[in-house]
Design a protein around this motif. Structure first.
Motif, PDB file in Angstrom:
ATOM      1  N   TYR A   1      -9.126  -3.894   6.776  1.00  0.00           N
ATOM      2  CA  TYR A   1      -9.478  -3.254   5.612  1.00  0.00           C
ATOM      3  C   TYR A   1      -9.981  -2.355   5.136  1.00  0.00           C
ATOM      4  O   TYR A   1     -11.807  -3.044   5.800  1.00  0.00           O
ATOM      5  CB  TYR A   1     -10.036  -4.472   4.674  1.00  0.00           C
TER       6      TYR A   1
ATOM      7  N   GLY B   1      -9.296  -0.200   0.175  1.00  0.00           N
ATOM      8  CA  GLY B   1      -7.998  -1.244   0.066  1.00  0.00           C
ATOM      9  C   GLY B   1      -7.255  -1.593   1.676  1.00  0.00           C
ATOM     10  O   GLY B   1      -7.898  -0.636   3.021  1.00  0.00           O
TER      11      GLY B   1
ATOM     12  N   TYR C   1      -4.180  -0.870  -2.424  1.00  0.00           N
ATOM     13  CA  TYR C   1      -5.398   0.073  -2.238  1.00  0.00           C
ATOM     14  C   TYR C   1      -6.219   0.766  -3.344  1.00  0.00           C
ATOM     15  O   TYR C   1      -5.768   1.935  -4.616  1.00  0.00           O
ATOM     16  CB  TYR C   1      -5.169   1.771  -1.683  1.00  0.00           C
TER      17      TYR C   1
ATOM     18  N   VAL D   1       0.978  -0.987   0.082  1.00  0.00           N
ATOM     19  CA  VAL D   1       0.147   0.229  -0.182  1.00  0.00           C
ATOM     20  C   VAL D   1       1.152   1.096   0.153  1.00  0.00           C
ATOM     21  O   VAL D   1       1.674   1.305   0.885  1.00  0.00           O
ATOM     22  CB  VAL D   1      -0.736   0.071   1.213  1.00  0.00           C
TER      23      VAL D   1
ATOM     24  N   ALA E   1      -3.266   7.075  -4.104  1.00  0.00           N
ATOM     25  CA  ALA E   1      -3.611   5.960  -3.418  1.00  0.00           C
ATOM     26  C   ALA E   1      -3.025   4.968  -4.614  1.00  0.00           C
ATOM     27  O   ALA E   1      -2.870   5.352  -5.883  1.00  0.00           O
ATOM     28  CB  ALA E   1      -4.473   5.435  -3.001  1.00  0.00           C
TER      29      ALA E   1
ATOM     30  N   SER F   1     -12.473   4.833   0.522  1.00  0.00           N
ATOM     31  CA  SER F   1     -11.776   3.818   0.096  1.00  0.00           C
ATOM     32  C   SER F   1     -12.170   2.396   0.118  1.00  0.00           C
ATOM     33  O   SER F   1     -13.208   2.270   0.139  1.00  0.00           O
ATOM     34  CB  SER F   1     -11.692   3.965   1.967  1.00  0.00           C
TER      35      SER F   1
ATOM     36  N   HIS G   1      -5.149  -1.547   4.776  1.00  0.00           N
ATOM     37  CA  HIS G   1      -4.626  -0.433   5.628  1.00  0.00           C
ATOM     38  C   HIS G   1      -3.848  -1.044   7.128  1.00  0.00           C
ATOM     39  O   HIS G   1      -4.023  -1.745   8.142  1.00  0.00           O
ATOM     40  CB  HIS G   1      -5.318   0.823   6.449  1.00  0.00           C
TER      41      HIS G   1
END
Length: 438
Positions: free
Chosen positions: A222, A214, A117, A82, A113, A212, A216
């Motif tokens: 997620y 993806g 991600y 990521v 991003a 969002s 983290h």
């Protein structure tokens, strides 16, 4: 760099900050752990000038530019899983008078991003106007403030993106016209001070709140946004009572907040079950992540805080505080997620120049009032110690500071941490500083 004129001064600064750190491995997340690299470059310019225009005495201009980037990778991997980055340009201009101020803020944020991600690149543009007015009326002080903001979020929908959980037809431009206001009345009678206040606040969702999609890895979850999420509004009341006499100060504050659309990212399930829809599979090497979904909830939050200080003499003084917060998820008729546990702080300071010693005791209570799938945490107590040796000469003040955190090396967990199931907070920590003031 700073420059001083007769009725103005200005400053210019550059800051560069780089750090590399990691999180240990766990079956929940990544077997090998996570390595994180963060870089931040900041440029600031400030200008202040004394003026005399329509009752205003000062003009301030604050300009900032931040270039931020961080990458997350499975420990030992040669590539990042990521990468998140953003650039923020802000410009804040303000006129201030004796009992009033007015200003305007422009903020432009570009978000990017990469890798796994899937959040689209996006730009957020915010323009706001704000003001504060205060008036003395007999034995009362009246205060009022406002803020008007237009916030636009513009995702890049011209490029081809893959979305694991979002519908591409929901990735659209969003615009929010926001208004916030507050009013308070303060009165002082002998040794007492009473303050009553009310507020209405509005906040736009962020790019991450909306889009969002993806992993983290830094917090082992997620994250999935909610593209149709609306603005967050909060109605609040607050009352504060203070008492001051000689060497004693005491203050108690109570507050109540209601929000019909409280922004919160909540975990969708708990426990390891193969094929469970609350687990994201294949997010890293031999690991899995809990799914967190952004939501808008109707909530009620209330609590109170108290502070005190007592100077026994010129050598010894005591101070402390107590805080308690309660939250209710009215949408699901349950306790609200991520509420801090009750906490007591006590501190004793001894000054025998050129030495000073400060002993701090923190007690945190159990937190069993938890939301769905949220885990409870046990209470704990820690002690911190700070010793300072001060030397003064004709041109400077020298300070040598010895600080010991968590003196007894207690093992404890932060209830608000999303990785508390993986690792506790830091143990005993010893630091030595030298400060030069001239």
């Amino acid at each position: 760099y700073m420059y001083f004129g007769n009725d103005f001064f200005s400053s210019f600064s550059l800051e560069r900050f780089n750090t590399d750190y990691g999180i240990p491995g766990s079956p929940e997340g990544h077997i090998n752990g996570v390595s994180i690299s963060m870089k931040r470059n900041t440029q600031k310019f400030n200008f202040h000038k004394d003026i005399s225009i329509a009752g205003f005495q000062t003009f301030d201009l604050d300009q900032r530019y931040i270039d931020y980037r961080h990458s997350e990778s499975v420990t030992g991997s040669s590539y990042a899983s990521v990468i998140l980055a953003h650039q923020i340009l802000s410009l804040n201009a303000k006129l201030s008078g004796n009992q009033k101020s007015i200003g305007s803020l422009l903020k432009i944020r570009d978000f990017q991003a990469y890798e796994f991600y899937w959040t689209p690149d996006a730009q957020e543009i915010s323009i706001s106007l704000y003001g504060l007015y205060e008036k003395e009326l007999n034995q009362y002080t009246l205060q009022s403030s406002f803020r008007i903001e237009n916030n636009s979020i513009i995702p890049d929908i011209t490029s081809e993106y893959f979305y694991a959980n979002l519908d591409i037809n929901q990735i659209n431009d969003r615009n929010f016209l926001l208004f916030s206001a507050a009013a308070a009345i303060i009165t002082k009678r002998k040794n007492w001070e009473l303050s009553l206040g009310s507020m209405f606040t509005s906040r736009a969702p962020s790019i991450e709140d909306l889009y969002s999609d993806g992993p983290h890895l830094g917090v082992y979850n997620y994250e999935i946004g909610l593209p149709e999420l609306g603005a967050e509004h909060t109605y609040g009341l607050e009352a504060s009572l203070g008492y001051m006499v000689d060497k004693t100060e005491l203050k108690i504050t109570s507050y109540q907040n209601y929000s019909p659309n409280y922004h919160l990212s909540k975990v969708m399930g708990a426990g390891y079950e193969p094929g469970a829809d609350w687990i994201e599979w294949g997010s890293g090497s031999a690991g899995w992540l809990y799914i967190y979904q952004m939501s808008g909830l109707e909530v009620y939050i209330h609590g109170y805080e108290s502070e005190f200080r007592y100077d026994l003499n010129d050598i010894i003084s005591f101070d402390g505080s107590f805080s308690a917060t309660r939250g209710r998820n009215l949408t699901d008729n349950s306790s609200l997620y991520y509420m801090p546990p009750d906490r007591i702080l006590l501190s004793t300071e001894i000054k025998i120049l050129p030495f000073s010693i400060n002993l701090m005791h923190k007690k945190v209570f159990n937190q069993n009032r938890i939301g769905l799938y949220e885990s409870a945490t046990s209470g704990y107590e820690t002690y911190n110690l700070i010793g300072t040796y001060t030397i003064k000469d004709s041109w400077a003040i020298h300070k040598i500071i010895l600080q010991i955190d968590n003196v007894f090396d207690r093992k404890y967990y932060n209830h608000l941490s999303r990785i508390k199931s993986i690792m506790p907070e830091k143990g005993r920590n010893i630091g030595l500083q030298y400060r030069l003031n001239f």
